[in-house]
Design a protein around this motif. Sequence first.
Motif, PDB file in Angstrom:
ATOM      1  N   SER A  79      -7.609   3.782  -6.977  1.00 31.03           N
ATOM      2  CA  SER A  79      -8.789   4.654  -6.675  1.00 31.03           C
ATOM      3  C   SER A  79      -8.392   5.735  -5.931  1.00 31.03           C
ATOM      4  CB  SER A  79      -9.913   3.725  -5.946  1.00 31.03           C
ATOM      5  OG  SER A  79      -9.381   3.341  -4.667  1.00 31.03           O
ATOM      6  N   TYR A 139      -2.994   0.496  -4.005  1.00 33.99           N
ATOM      7  CA  TYR A 139      -3.010  -0.978  -3.230  1.00 33.99           C
ATOM      8  C   TYR A 139      -2.779  -2.044  -4.401  1.00 33.99           C
ATOM      9  CZ  TYR A 139      -5.116  -5.306  -1.547  1.00 33.99           C
ATOM     10  OH  TYR A 139      -5.505  -6.490  -1.281  1.00 33.99           O
ATOM     11  N   TYR A 192       0.947  -1.205  -0.028  1.00 30.01           N
ATOM     12  CA  TYR A 192       0.058   0.050  -0.046  1.00 30.01           C
ATOM     13  C   TYR A 192       0.792   1.094  -0.036  1.00 30.01           C
ATOM     14  CZ  TYR A 192      -3.443  -3.485   2.214  1.00 30.01           C
ATOM     15  OH  TYR A 192      -4.189  -4.401   2.483  1.00 30.01           O
ATOM     16  N   GLY A 235      -3.338  -9.558   1.444  1.00 27.35           N
ATOM     17  CA  GLY A 235      -4.537  -8.532   1.354  1.00 27.35           C
ATOM     18  C   GLY A 235      -5.647  -8.703   1.907  1.00 27.35           C
ATOM     19  N   ASP A 278      -5.253  -1.415  -7.209  1.00 27.90           N
ATOM     20  CA  ASP A 278      -6.435  -0.630  -6.994  1.00 27.90           C
ATOM     21  C   ASP A 278      -5.797   1.113  -6.737  1.00 27.90           C
ATOM     22  OD1 ASP A 278      -8.359   1.093  -5.493  1.00 27.90           O
ATOM     23  OD2 ASP A 278      -9.357  -0.538  -4.647  1.00 27.90           O
ATOM     24  N   PHE A 311      -5.123   7.235   1.452  1.00 28.00           N
ATOM     25  CA  PHE A 311      -4.903   6.048   0.718  1.00 28.00           C
ATOM     26  C   PHE A 311      -4.843   6.525  -0.630  1.00 28.00           C
ATOM     27  CE2 PHE A 311      -4.841   2.003  -1.409  1.00 28.00           C
ATOM     28  CZ  PHE A 311      -5.593   1.907  -2.294  1.00 28.00           C
TER      29      PHE A 311
END
Lengths: 115, 114
Positions: free
Chosen positions: A58, A48, A33, A98, A56, A45
């Motif tokens: 996002s 990932y 991460y 994860g 990911d 965040f």
Amino acid sequence: GAGVSQSPSNKVTEKGKDVELRCDPISGHTALYWYRQSLGQGLEFLIYFQGNSAPDKSGLPSDRFSAERTGGSVSTLTIQRTQQEDSAVYLCASSFRGLAAYEQYFGPGTRLTVT
Amino acid sequence: AQSVTQLDSHVSVSEGTPVLLRCNYSSSYSPSLFWYVQHPNKGLQLLLKYTSAATLVKGINGFEAEFKKSETSFHLTKPSAHMSDAAEYFCVVSGMGGSYIPTFGRGTSLIVHP
């Protein structure tokens, strides 16, 4: 054993330059991460990675940010055309898997200053 | 979507007195919950975690937390504060709604007075 390492520990760059931040996760950890921590703020965040799955993305704030993870191990976060608002501490964390039950192990962070 | 709320941005205690850092989460079922500590200019370190086993979880450095499903809370406590406990504390929730991306609270800064 060795923990998560990040390099460089500090980076000062001029506005408009590109920077690369590196993360070496704990060996055997499949999840990785990236987070951003601005002064006095919580963790934001960014991206990932889990094994060979598509990352990911996002949380990436703009298309100037990108990251890759080679061979399921080392990861590089790249920021193109840096802006002053990119100044922050960038933290990397890895996890055995994860999955929700597994804790994250954090690196010491890279402090990025854009002048 | 999952969320976590740390109810206090700052908590100030005297050395030797109890510590209470409050955390609430939103969920309709049991997530995994964590507390991390961050000392100045350091990365985050795990204090303790809850993953549907015992509701009272003991961590490092004398900290513990109790998972209360009815209250959707996971407050962090320590009987007696030490100067070295001064740091930023983050409550983290993971696993709600199938998401494996943890959600971090905004953090509570613990100040310990001599």
